[in-house]
Design a protein around this motif. Structure first.
Motif, mmCIF file in Angstrom:
data_model
loop_
_atom_site.group_PDB
_atom_site.id
_atom_site.type_symbol
_atom_site.label_atom_id
_atom_site.label_comp_id
_atom_site.label_asym_id
_atom_site.label_seq_id
_atom_site.Cartn_x
_atom_site.Cartn_y
_atom_site.Cartn_z
ATOM 1 N N ASN A 1 38.684 43.712 43.808
ATOM 2 C CA ASN A 1 39.065 42.310 43.906
ATOM 3 C C ASN A 1 38.778 41.608 45.304
ATOM 4 O OD1 ASN A 1 40.723 42.137 41.464
ATOM 5 N ND2 ASN A 1 42.339 43.273 42.401
ATOM 6 N N GLN A 2 38.360 42.313 46.304
ATOM 7 C CA GLN A 2 37.753 41.609 47.160
ATOM 8 C C GLN A 2 36.498 41.130 47.173
ATOM 9 O OE1 GLN A 2 40.070 41.828 50.020
ATOM 10 N NE2 GLN A 2 38.614 40.386 51.156
ATOM 11 N N THR B 1 44.728 41.511 40.191
ATOM 12 C CA THR B 1 43.817 40.508 40.072
ATOM 13 C C THR B 1 43.290 39.790 41.210
ATOM 14 O OG1 THR B 1 44.915 38.767 39.062
ATOM 15 C CG2 THR B 1 43.792 40.158 37.378
ATOM 16 N N LYS B 2 44.372 39.770 42.281
ATOM 17 C CA LYS B 2 43.952 39.385 43.767
ATOM 18 C C LYS B 2 44.047 40.417 44.924
ATOM 19 C CE LYS B 2 44.187 35.179 42.165
ATOM 20 N NZ LYS B 2 42.840 34.360 41.894
ATOM 21 N N PRO B 3 43.061 40.325 45.948
ATOM 22 C CA PRO B 3 43.232 40.981 46.911
ATOM 23 C C PRO B 3 44.564 41.097 47.816
ATOM 24 C CG PRO B 3 41.275 39.551 47.157
ATOM 25 C CD PRO B 3 42.172 39.100 46.002
ATOM 26 N N GLU C 1 33.885 34.052 44.845
ATOM 27 C CA GLU C 1 34.393 32.937 44.552
ATOM 28 C C GLU C 1 34.394 32.127 45.738
ATOM 29 O OE1 GLU C 1 38.770 31.052 43.057
ATOM 30 O OE2 GLU C 1 38.411 33.343 42.981
ATOM 31 N N GLU C 2 34.673 32.449 46.774
ATOM 32 C CA GLU C 2 34.542 31.795 48.131
ATOM 33 C C GLU C 2 33.111 31.124 48.276
ATOM 34 O OE1 GLU C 2 36.076 34.195 51.083
ATOM 35 O OE2 GLU C 2 38.126 33.819 50.687
ATOM 36 N N SER D 1 30.913 31.089 43.620
ATOM 37 C CA SER D 1 30.232 31.715 42.323
ATOM 38 C C SER D 1 28.801 31.255 41.869
ATOM 39 C CB SER D 1 31.106 31.461 41.164
ATOM 40 O OG SER D 1 32.487 32.311 41.551
ATOM 41 N N LEU E 1 35.254 40.094 44.131
ATOM 42 C CA LEU E 1 35.522 38.918 43.383
ATOM 43 C C LEU E 1 35.809 37.620 44.212
ATOM 44 C CD1 LEU E 1 37.169 40.485 40.292
ATOM 45 C CD2 LEU E 1 34.891 39.416 40.190
ATOM 46 N N GLN E 2 36.847 37.886 45.138
ATOM 47 C CA GLN E 2 37.095 36.674 46.217
ATOM 48 C C GLN E 2 36.052 36.089 46.871
ATOM 49 O OE1 GLN E 2 41.257 36.402 48.419
ATOM 50 N NE2 GLN E 2 39.741 37.205 50.006
ATOM 51 N N ALA E 3 35.254 37.226 47.490
ATOM 52 C CA ALA E 3 34.256 36.740 48.158
ATOM 53 C C ALA E 3 33.231 35.800 47.334
ATOM 54 C CB ALA E 3 33.466 38.016 48.578
ATOM 55 N N LYS F 1 29.378 40.205 40.344
ATOM 56 C CA LYS F 1 30.726 39.551 39.476
ATOM 57 C C LYS F 1 30.743 40.536 38.516
ATOM 58 C CE LYS F 1 32.870 35.436 37.759
ATOM 59 N NZ LYS F 1 32.662 34.035 37.500
#
Length: 493
Positions: A109-110, A165-167, A116-117, A120, A112-114, A128
């Motif tokens: 999740n960490q 699904t979130k950090p 997205e930030e 993508s 995936l967030q990175a 991903k």
């Protein structure tokens, strides 16, 4: 998202490995995940660092009680054998695997967030894809162990596990249990999206989700869900005779004991698609677990009488303590010393999570369920031949008559959520026994016990036997104590 009664504290995302110490730093001091290399480094830890094998194998019908000649069982061995909640939460326990999965999910999740930030970008698609598949894998194993087996008739009400699904943004966060149906919907979304993006360009590909490993995992998921067309679709590149892709047990026979153990989970083994190094002492199980594959009964699984060609199998079988226990060498322990003088360190055991062997068997089973019996028969014959001593493709033939005679239909023995014809039942039994034999000690049998709703009887020397009946509530592991005491609703008993 449907909520189920009560929330929980996962308490598993506090101790993250040294690779990403940024998680414990203030935002201004954290390592910035601003490059593909840094995100890839984080994803190294997106795989469980513990194993379910000891837990799952001991609950299955692959293990027996050799009697008091072995000695008293350990507490965790006894509790697994009796389908009980373990009191311990140390190495190779139910709780250890639960925690390891959620820690792996946190890393995915960490990442995936990175991604997205950073907007993508297409350049991060491989990372991903790997993160999505890794997140799905840990959630899939959690729901497979701690929930009822997937059944579309009950999945919308069956208790699943929290799909995260979130950090983590706080030390202790409250979660809710998703239903099994919700978990499977999330899984399918992550798997299908992950397969679109995942690549295979790694320095050490067998330690990451590649396209091949992703498809093998997808085949397992779709098999459980009963989507036979999807299983055949993702496995199409294997073909009917995956020459050079299955484990060559014949070549193992010339190797020594330790070489076989190392080779089984080696990245150099062509059959292996995804390998991890777990914090585990499971390689000691033949010497430490009273409830294991006993020498007196190993023939029920590995004996020549189980071979449809009436020949011996190629598996190497070793014995311990006067043949009280038997085992196929698969697990090699590497002990990493942190203080050589004091003899202190940490044990690690390489484990195969996904292989072409399982992938091909999943394909064969899908053929059976699509009533493509001729295709299934030809592929099963090929697979069994690669495991048979002195196999001769000209004279050693598998026929419907042989399968039906060798694996007769027994009323109410195999009762999955879908209907089986008598011929399908015989072939499914043949495949299940093949899978049982090929993955002995690895825990895979337990998932077939759940999937087919097989009755398991565990004998206890000097005591009454313990029977896991059909639809027994103990088929879903009880939620670990350190999580349920924080508020998570327990599984019914």
């Amino acid at each position: 998202m449907k909520k189920i009664k009560i929330t929980l504290s996962l308490l598993v995302l506090i101790s993250i490995s040294s690779c990403d110490e940024f998680l414990s730093e203030t935002p201004d001091n954290r390592t910035q995940l601003d490059s593909p290399e840094k995100i890839s480094e984080l994803l190294v830890n997106a795989y469980p660092t513990a194993t379910y094998a000891d837990v799952a194998e001991t609950m299955s019908d692959n293990v027996f009680d050799p009697g008091r000649q072995f000695g008293a069982p350990s507490l965790k061995n006894q509790q697994n054998y009796n389908w009980e909640l373990q009191d311990e939460f140390n190495i190779d326990t139910q709780a250890a695997y639960w925690d390891a999965c959620y820690k792996a999910i946190a890393h995915a999740n960490q990442a995936l967030q990175a991604i997205e930030e950073q907007g993508s970008p297409a350049s991060l698609n491989p990372q991903k894809g790997e993160a999505l598949l890794a997140r799905a894998y840990s959630h899939f194993m959690l729901v497979s162990l701690w929930s009822n087996h997937y059944n579309p008739a009950t999945a919308k009400s069956d208790l699943g596990i929290p799909y995260v699904t979130k950090p983590e943004g706080e030390l202790i966060k409250k979660y809710t249990r998703n239903t099994v149906q919700e978990v499977f919907d999330f899984l399918q979304k992550d798997i299908e999206e992950g397969l679109k993006y995942v690549g295979s360009n790694y320095k050490e590909p067998k330690f990451h989700f590649t396209k091949e490993a992703g498809r093998a995992f997808a085949s397992r998921f779709y098999l459980v869900k009963g989507d036979w067309d999807k299983v055949l679709e993702v496995s199409s590149e294997l073909g009917s005779k995956p020459v050079g892709k299955l484990r060559d047990f014949n070549s193992y026979k010339t190797d020594g004991f330790d070489t076989q153990r190392i080779r089984y989970a080696s990245e150099a083994e062509a059959a292996n698609l995804l390998v991890v190094s777990n914090y585990s002492i499971y390689g000691r199980a033949p010497y430490a677990n009273r409830y294991y594959l006993s020498g007196a009964r190993n023939g029920e699984i590995l004996g020549p009488g189980t071979n449809p060609f009436n020949k011996s199998w190629l598996y190497s079988i070793f014995s311990y303590n006067g043949s009280i226990t038997s085992f196929v060498p698969k697990f090699y322990e590497y002990f990493k010393y942190t203080n050589q003088t004091a003899g202190i360190g940490q044990p690690y055991t390489a484990t195969v999570l996904l292989s072409n062997d399982e992938f091909f068997l999943n394909r064969i089973e899908a053929h059976v369920m699509k009533n493509q019996i001729a295709e299934a028969n030809a592929e099963l014959e090929y697979f069994l031949g690669t495991r048979t001593t002195g196999y001769n493709a000209t004279t050693d033939k598998l026929t419907e008559a042989i399968v039906v005679a060798k694996y007769p239909v027994i009323a109410d023995e195999f009762t999955p959520f879908y209907t089986l014809t008598p011929l399908q039942t015989s072939y499914i039994k043949a495949i299940a026994e093949t899978r049982r034999r090929d993955f002995v000690h690895e825990g895979a049998r337990w998932f077939d016990v759940k999937r087919y709703n097989i009755v398991v009887v565990h004998q206890n020397d000097g005591q009454a036997s313990n029977t896991l009946t059909k639809d027994d509530k103990r088929r879903a592991l009880q939620i670990p104590l350190h999580v349920s005491t924080s508020g998570l609703e327990k599984n019914p008993r």
